[in-house]
Write a protein that holds these residues in place. Structure first.
Motif, PDB file in Angstrom:
ATOM      1  N   ILE A  20       0.845  -1.201   0.000  1.00 51.09           N
ATOM      2  CA  ILE A  20       0.000   0.000   0.000  1.00 51.09           C
ATOM      3  C   ILE A  20       0.878   1.247   0.000  1.00 51.09           C
ATOM      4  CG2 ILE A  20      -1.624   1.369   1.378  1.00 51.09           C
ATOM      5  CD1 ILE A  20      -2.803  -1.304   2.353  1.00 51.09           C
ATOM      6  N   TYR A  24       1.064   3.980  -2.854  1.00 46.99           N
ATOM      7  CA  TYR A  24       0.730   5.347  -2.472  1.00 46.99           C
ATOM      8  C   TYR A  24       1.807   6.309  -2.969  1.00 46.99           C
ATOM      9  CZ  TYR A  24      -0.030   9.399   0.548  1.00 46.99           C
ATOM     10  OH  TYR A  24      -0.224  10.662   1.017  1.00 46.99           O
ATOM     11  N   SER A  39      -6.614   8.169  -1.927  1.00 41.85           N
ATOM     12  CA  SER A  39      -7.373   7.634  -0.797  1.00 41.85           C
ATOM     13  C   SER A  39      -8.139   6.380  -1.190  1.00 41.85           C
ATOM     14  CB  SER A  39      -8.345   8.691  -0.265  1.00 41.85           C
ATOM     15  OG  SER A  39      -7.636   9.812   0.201  1.00 41.85           O
ATOM     16  N   ALA A  42      -5.596   3.581  -1.638  1.00 41.87           N
ATOM     17  CA  ALA A  42      -5.114   3.122  -0.331  1.00 41.87           C
ATOM     18  C   ALA A  42      -6.189   2.312   0.384  1.00 41.87           C
ATOM     19  CB  ALA A  42      -4.681   4.312   0.520  1.00 41.87           C
TER      20      ALA A  42
END
Length: 164
Positions: A20, A24, A39, A42
């Protein structure tokens, strides 16, 4: 028994969380990245990591103890071997170790290390789509050392310190 299941689940979850963070950073560096896209990505990654770790946990808990310990032992051997190969990769990147032959093979057309499947395989078995010979050596040596030590627990009794 449950503690070992939890350890495996947490290990898988930790590797998923690392994925993640990697994605990101990758999305953040992209020019079209927005806070909403990052967002959502994630969140999806977090859910996938959670589902994978819970699946491993509940799947392993339902197995018989013999099968459970066999599966977790091999899973941990693969994870440790992959970490060893990654260690070799980092030492090569720092010009501490030679590559010898780079790459041994190139499977990036089949499964890229940057794809979701490649990242999952990288987490579980240490997959690399373009490994060097040094990375392969580290992987194989680590795998067989741990495998040997697991199958021969008497090895450790040879080196016990005996009191007088």
């Amino acid at each position: 028994f449950y503690n070992l299941s939890l350890l495996v689940a947490i290990t898988i979850f930790r590797e998923g969380a690392e994925l993640i963070l990697f994605l990101y950073g990758y999305l953040y560096a992209a020019a079209d990245a927005t806070l909403i896209r990052i967002s959502v990505g994630a969140g999806i990654g977090f859910m996938v990591a959670t589902i994978a770790s819970l699946s491993f946990y509940f799947g392993l808990v339902k197995l018989s103890k013999k099968i459970f310990f066999t599966v977790t032992s091999y899973l941990l051997i693969f994870i440790a071997s992959g970490m060893s190969a990654q260690f070799a990769h980092n030492l090569i990147a720092a010009n501490i170790l030679p590559e010898i032959i780079n790459p041994i093979w190139n499977t990036s057309d089949l499964i890229s290390s940057n794809s979701i499947i490649g990242s999952i395989l990288s987490t579980i078995i240490g997959y690399n789509d373009r490994p060097s010979l040094m990375e392969i050596c580290f992987y194989i040596v680590t795998f067989f050392i741990i495998f040997y030590l697991e199958k021969n627990p008497k090895f450790f009794s040879l080196y016990k310190i005996r009191s007088r």
